[in-house]
Scaffold this active site. Structure first.
Site, PDB file in Angstrom:
ATOM      1  N   GLU A  15       0.830  -1.205   0.000  1.00 14.29           N
ATOM      2  CA  GLU A  15       0.000   0.000   0.000  1.00 14.29           C
ATOM      3  C   GLU A  15       0.868   1.259   0.000  1.00 14.29           C
ATOM      4  OE1 GLU A  15      -3.583  -1.820   2.857  1.00 14.29           O
ATOM      5  OE2 GLU A  15      -2.030  -0.519   3.680  1.00 14.29           O
ATOM      6  N   ASP A 201     -12.587  -3.548  -1.388  1.00 18.92           N
ATOM      7  CA  ASP A 201     -13.583  -4.626  -1.415  1.00 18.92           C
ATOM      8  C   ASP A 201     -14.860  -4.140  -0.745  1.00 18.92           C
ATOM      9  OD1 ASP A 201     -11.331  -5.211   0.839  1.00 18.92           O
ATOM     10  OD2 ASP A 201     -13.313  -5.502   1.666  1.00 18.92           O
TER      11      ASP A 201
END
Ligand code: SAH
Length: 240
Positions: A15, A201
């Protein structure tokens, strides 16, 4: 908003990679040996911008994600770097029922709670949820066109029904694994804090979280890096 020393606390190297690249941060090794946290140093306009990832678990050879490492990371970063603002960029699950979409980027507001610290004893129930107030991000979010919402933290990537009931009880719209822990430590030191989370998600659809997470990690990390840089630029340009 007169912030001079910003520290970005992050869980995963994947990330952090594009943020480190885009901000030209320099890898300075471990923040505080023997702890695994990795320290990256940099500047953006007049601001000092440092980034600390939680590093890898030498036993299991994966990133130190989750609330425990986030606490150690934040406490060490405060001791070593003395930030006057802490930001937690990361990925997270969103909720279709709250209008969330993959790739959306949220700023935490007004608070960050824990959804899996269930302690049904008087007083300890609320202590378990935490409900840490964060920096008022509404002006930044309005200026940059970002969403705001309650961020919810737990130790698991998946969930059980009790987690969802808890998240619903305080109107959580972003589910992840670090922000409340960082908020707690920042609150102990009275250092302003907020989270910025990019949705990988959707919790309330039928695709398993882990499948969606891996599919969207790269694009969500890219969106995250684009937006955190806009946020830092906003802070650099609003120094009064
Ligand atoms: N197995 C993955 C690791 C993902 S763990 C890998 O191989 O890379 C999930 C990380 O992303 C945590 O740091 C957490 O904060 C965040 N995250 C993203 N979606 C999440 C969700 N739906 N629930 C909880 N955490 C989520």
């Amino acid at each position: 908003m007169k912030f001079k020393r910003i520290v970005l606390i992050m869980a995963m190297e994947d990330e952090a990679r594009s943020i480190i690249h885009e901000l030209n941060l320099i890898h300075k090794g471990k923040l505080l040996s023997p702890l695994p946290m990795a320290f990256y140093e940099g500047k953006y306009k007049s601001l000092n911008v440092d980034l600390v990832t939680s590093g890898k678990c030498y036993k299991h050879n994966v990133d130190h994600i989750g609330p425990q490492a986030a606490i150690l990371n934040t406490a060490s970063a405060i001791g070593q770097l003395h930030p006057d603002l802490i930001i937690n960029p990361g990925t997270a699950g969103g909720f279709m029922s709250a209008g969330g979409n993959i790739g959306d980027v949220y700023l935490s507001y007004p608070m960050i709670c824990y959804h899996d610290r269930r302690i049904p004893l008087p007083g300890f129930d609320a202590y378990g949820v935490g409900s840490y107030y964060c920096f008022d991000t509404r002006e930044i979010a309005n200026s940059l066109g970002l969403k705001t919402g309650v961020v919810s933290t737990g130790s698991s990537l998946d969930y059980i029904q009790k987690d969802l009931d808890m998240i619903k009880s305080y109107g959580g719209v972003v589910k992840e694994m670090e922000a409340a822990s960082i908020a707690w430590v920042a609150d102990l030191y009275k250092i302003p804090f907020f989270a910025i989370k990019s949705i990988t998600d959707l919790v309330d659809n039928s695709t398993p979280t882990e499948e969606e997470f891996l599919k969207n990690l790269e694009s969500a990390s890219f969106a995250l890096s684009r937006e955190i840089i806009r946020v830092i630029d906003f802070l650099a340009n609003h120094q009064e």
